[in-house]
Design an enzyme around this catalytic site. Structure first.
Site, short mmCIF file in Angstrom:
data_model
loop_
_atom_site.label_atom_id
_atom_site.label_comp_id
_atom_site.label_asym_id
_atom_site.label_seq_id
_atom_site.Cartn_x
_atom_site.Cartn_y
_atom_site.Cartn_z
N HIS A 148 -3.08 -2.99 7.95
CA HIS A 148 -4.24 -3.52 7.00
C HIS A 148 -4.77 -2.18 6.39
O HIS A 148 -5.00 -1.31 7.08
CB HIS A 148 -5.37 -4.40 7.76
CG HIS A 148 -6.54 -4.42 6.87
ND1 HIS A 148 -6.85 -5.04 5.76
CD2 HIS A 148 -8.08 -3.95 7.22
CE1 HIS A 148 -8.02 -5.01 5.48
NE2 HIS A 148 -8.80 -4.20 6.22
N HIS A 191 0.67 -1.22 -0.12
CA HIS A 191 0.06 -0.07 -0.05
C HIS A 191 0.84 1.26 -0.02
O HIS A 191 0.24 2.45 -0.31
CB HIS A 191 -1.00 -0.08 1.29
CG HIS A 191 -1.81 -1.02 1.25
ND1 HIS A 191 -2.79 -1.37 0.11
CD2 HIS A 191 -2.11 -2.01 2.07
CE1 HIS A 191 -3.32 -2.39 0.53
NE2 HIS A 191 -3.04 -2.94 1.52
#
EC number: 4.6.1.18
Length: 124
Positions: free
Chosen positions: A119, A12
């Site tokens: 996450h 990410h």
């Protein structure tokens, strides 16, 4: 074994660019970050901010995660992100993605000591 924090960074984080450079951005990034190794990951988001700024979200607005867990945090400010979404014509191993640039608040789940993102939950 790759730690959850390191996996978050690989999947990410893209601090080196301020936005997606081209429409091929997702095709290239998904491949180079090993997100198309054994299947095409259907959706992924890259954040174009410093790791320190993204880690700081872990002490920002406490929100519920999509799965109902309570360890998620929403960024106070908007961040430069790129959403990668698999196209209809995408077929493993030739994964194909649509690249969408946005400025949104991010929601991440955090854990550990130091307390860091593990996450990517959503963008709003």
């Amino acid at each position: 074994k790759e730690s959850a924090a390191a996996k978050f960074z690989r999947z990410h984080m893209b601090s080196s660019t301020s936005s997606a450079s081209s429409s091929b951005y997702c095709b290239z990034m998904m491949k180079s970050r090993n997100l198309t190794q054994d299947r095409c990951k259907p959706v992924b988001t890259f954040v174009h901010z410093s790791l320190a700024b993204v880690z700081a979200v872990c002490s920002z607005k406490b929100v519920a995660c999509k799965b109902g867990z309570t360890b998620c945090y929403z960024s106070y400010s908007t961040m430069s992100i790129t959403b990668c979404r698999z196209t209809g014509s995408s077929k493993y191993p030739b994964c194909a993605y649509k690249t969408t640039q946005a400025k949104k608040h991010i929601i991440v789940a955090c854990z550990g000591b130091p307390y860091v993102p593990v996450h990517f939950b959503a963008s709003v």
